[in-house]
Design an enzyme around this catalytic site. Structure first.
Site, PDB file in Angstrom:
ATOM      1  N   ASP A   1      61.047  51.377   6.243  1.00 56.26           N
ATOM      2  CA  ASP A   1      62.344  51.702   5.638  1.00 56.26           C
ATOM      3  C   ASP A   1      62.733  53.080   6.188  1.00 56.26           C
ATOM      4  OD1 ASP A   1      64.412  52.642   4.030  1.00 56.26           O
ATOM      5  OD2 ASP A   1      63.644  51.729   2.203  1.00 56.26           O
TER       6      ASP A   1
ATOM      7  N   LYS B   1      73.698  54.470   2.909  1.00 60.50           N
ATOM      8  CA  LYS B   1      73.396  55.899   2.878  1.00 60.50           C
ATOM      9  C   LYS B   1      73.916  56.580   4.150  1.00 60.50           C
ATOM     10  CE  LYS B   1      71.466  54.380  -0.845  1.00 60.50           C
ATOM     11  NZ  LYS B   1      70.074  54.003  -0.964  1.00 60.50           N
TER      12      LYS B   1
ATOM     13  N   TYR C   1      61.296  53.710  -2.839  1.00 56.69           N
ATOM     14  CA  TYR C   1      62.559  53.538  -3.542  1.00 56.69           C
ATOM     15  C   TYR C   1      62.336  52.590  -4.735  1.00 56.69           C
ATOM     16  CZ  TYR C   1      67.280  51.834  -4.398  1.00 56.69           C
ATOM     17  OH  TYR C   1      68.451  51.476  -4.995  1.00 56.69           O
TER      18      TYR C   1
ATOM     19  N   ARG D   1      79.726  32.722   7.203  1.00 59.30           N
ATOM     20  CA  ARG D   1      78.392  33.097   6.683  1.00 59.30           C
ATOM     21  C   ARG D   1      77.404  33.202   7.850  1.00 59.30           C
ATOM     22  NH1 ARG D   1      75.284  29.269   4.809  1.00 59.30           N
ATOM     23  NH2 ARG D   1      76.924  28.261   3.609  1.00 59.30           N
TER      24      ARG D   1
HETATM   25  C1  LIG Z   1      69.282  52.925  -1.473  1.00 60.80           C
HETATM   26  C2  LIG Z   1      67.981  52.604  -0.854  1.00 60.80           C
HETATM   27  C3  LIG Z   1      67.571  51.267  -0.693  1.00 60.80           C
HETATM   28  C4  LIG Z   1      68.385  50.084  -1.208  1.00 60.80           C
HETATM   29  O1  LIG Z   1      69.578  49.927  -0.536  1.00 60.80           O
HETATM   30  P1  LIG Z   1      70.945  49.361  -1.211  1.00 60.80           P
HETATM   31  O2  LIG Z   1      71.925  49.490  -0.112  1.00 60.80           O
HETATM   32  O3  LIG Z   1      71.233  50.232  -2.399  1.00 60.80           O
HETATM   33  O4  LIG Z   1      70.671  47.964  -1.631  1.00 60.80           O
HETATM   34  C5  LIG Z   1      66.357  51.026  -0.054  1.00 60.80           C
HETATM   35  N1  LIG Z   1      65.588  52.050   0.388  1.00 60.80           N
HETATM   36  C6  LIG Z   1      65.936  53.341   0.236  1.00 60.80           C
HETATM   37  C7  LIG Z   1      65.042  54.418   0.744  1.00 60.80           C
HETATM   38  C8  LIG Z   1      67.141  53.667  -0.397  1.00 60.80           C
HETATM   39  O5  LIG Z   1      67.471  54.954  -0.556  1.00 60.80           O
END
Ligand SMILES: *Cc1c(COP(=O)(O)O)cnc(C)c1O
Length: 379
Positions: free
Chosen positions: A170, A195, A98, A46
């Site tokens: 982000d 992504k 998001y 962890r």
């Molecule tokens: C998908 C996404 C998230 C969240 O990420 P996860 O891997 O699904 O937890 C946060 N910000 C954006 C812009 C996203 O497209």
């Protein structure tokens, strides 16, 4: 080193015991110690895992930062950042984010007394006007999901530096191939590695990158204490994904530009949201801070009845109807009922997200095939 080289070599060291060129998947929960507290830097998985260490080194390098931390998901990375705060602290955030970030902020952290103030961050003056003596952090997303709004990161960083606030960006939509927020004054970059970093729709993972050793220590402590760590197999998949990030993003951007222009000229399409258009309100900021405009596009049909939207969404073949984005395959999504359903309808409409909006994650297939698919679906 140039980004294309970094994507391939960052964090990669031949395995010292075998020479394996790829970092092995260290599928272990613990490490044998020579004597109590005498070990090789690895105690319990962890806290540390060598596959994760290699990935975290790669994340730091490709985001032009000093420290990387990998998490079990993008929202777990976001969760760790907000846990830096205390009850009563205020966060200024984008009003177009998001849906899962919005849900985490309002449904979980508001219960713990943290205050979120959504503002239109595309105008940095709105951020400055929302700062109070309780403000501790500013949360940006640019380009935003799904309206492709652009915030000038440098302009907001001027404000956060003046008031000593933590600026988080982000960077999921742009990926490090197109934008490096730390070089523009951000303190923390957040990614849903699910992504573009992973890139193949086969893993859920999150990441944070920062320059401050103090922030790194605090976030690592939160991660170790709360436990949102990724498994070694997932770290391996993202390490492998990063190797092709440069070529994939080039192809996403090329296809994105072709499809954005094609959609804009389509007689049945009313509006296309893509920051590469010169008349996009954020085009100048996008041009300044991004290397290219990406493969994410949203659009509205002239006939904006939900029935018509559903008809189009049921007719695509290459564009699969699914949440998520950033994989090699093209996806189509209906934000109002899918990715952004957790945002109350009136809130969505107020921020410009209409029920009829369709979002595309343009993949790296042949652009002609993708256009044929959209053409027969829109009709
Ligand atoms: C998908 C996404 C998230 C969240 O990420 P996860 O891997 O699904 O937890 C946060 N910000 C954006 C812009 C996203 O497209």
């Amino acid at each position: 080193m140039k980004p294309a080289t970094q994507f391939i070599h960052a964090g990669a060291h031949p395995d010292p015991t075998t020479g394996a060129i790829m970092t092995p998947i260290f599928q272990t929960s613990t490490y044998v110690q020579e004597a109590p507290a005498t070990h090789k830097g690895y105690e319990y998985a962890r806290s540390q895992n060598p596959t994760r260490t290699a990935l975290e080194e790669a994340l730091a390098i490709i985001e032009q930062g000093k420290y990387g931390l990998a998490f079990s998901s993008g929202v777990a990375a976001t969760d760790a950042v907000i846990k830096l705060l205390n009850p009563g602290d205020e966060v200024i955030c984008a009003n177009d984010m998001y849906g899962g970030t919005y849900r985490l902020f309002t449904k979980i952290f508001e219960r713990f007394g943290i205050v979120f103030k959504p503002v239109d961050t595309t105008n940095a003056e709105n951020v400055a006007a929302a700062v109070t003596s309780n403000t501790k952090l500013v949360w940006l997303e640019t380009p935003t999901n799904p309206l492709m709004n652009i915030t000038d990161i440098e302009a907001v960083a001027t404000i956060t530096k003046k008031h000593n606030l933590i600026l988080v960006v982000d960077n999921t939509f742009a990926s490090p191939a197109l934008q490096n927020p730390l070089t523009l004054g951000a303190d923390i970059v957040m990614h849903s590695a699910t992504k573009y970093l992973g890139g193949h729709s086969d893993v859920i993972q999150g990441a944070l990158v920062m320059n401050s050793a103090e922030l790194r220590e605090k976030l690592y402590f939160i991660q170790k204490s709360c436990g949102a760590v990724p498994g070694p197999m997932d770290c391996f998949l993202v390490l492998r994904g990063i190797k092709t990030l440069g070529v994939r993003m080039k192809a996403h951007c090329e296809n994105g530009a072709i499809i954005a222009h094609w959609l804009r000229n389509h007689p049945k399409v009313a509006k296309v949201y893509w920051p590469g258009f010169e008349d996009h309100p954020g085009h100048a900021a996008a041009k300044k801070q991004m290397r290219d405009f990406g493969g994410m596009i949203s659009f509205e049909l002239k006939n904006d009845s939900l029935d018509e939207v559903k008809r189009v969404l049921s007719k695509t073949h290459l564009f699969s109807l699914a949440e998520s984005l950033g994989g090699v395959e093209s996806l189509v999504n209906h934000p109002a009922s899918m990715t952004h359903a957790s945002i109350p309808r009136e809130e969505r409409i107020k921020n410009g997200l209409r029920d009829s909006l369709i979002r595309l994650s343009v993949g790296i297939e042949d652009a002609e095939d993708l256009i044929k698919d959209l053409d027969q679906a829109i009709g």
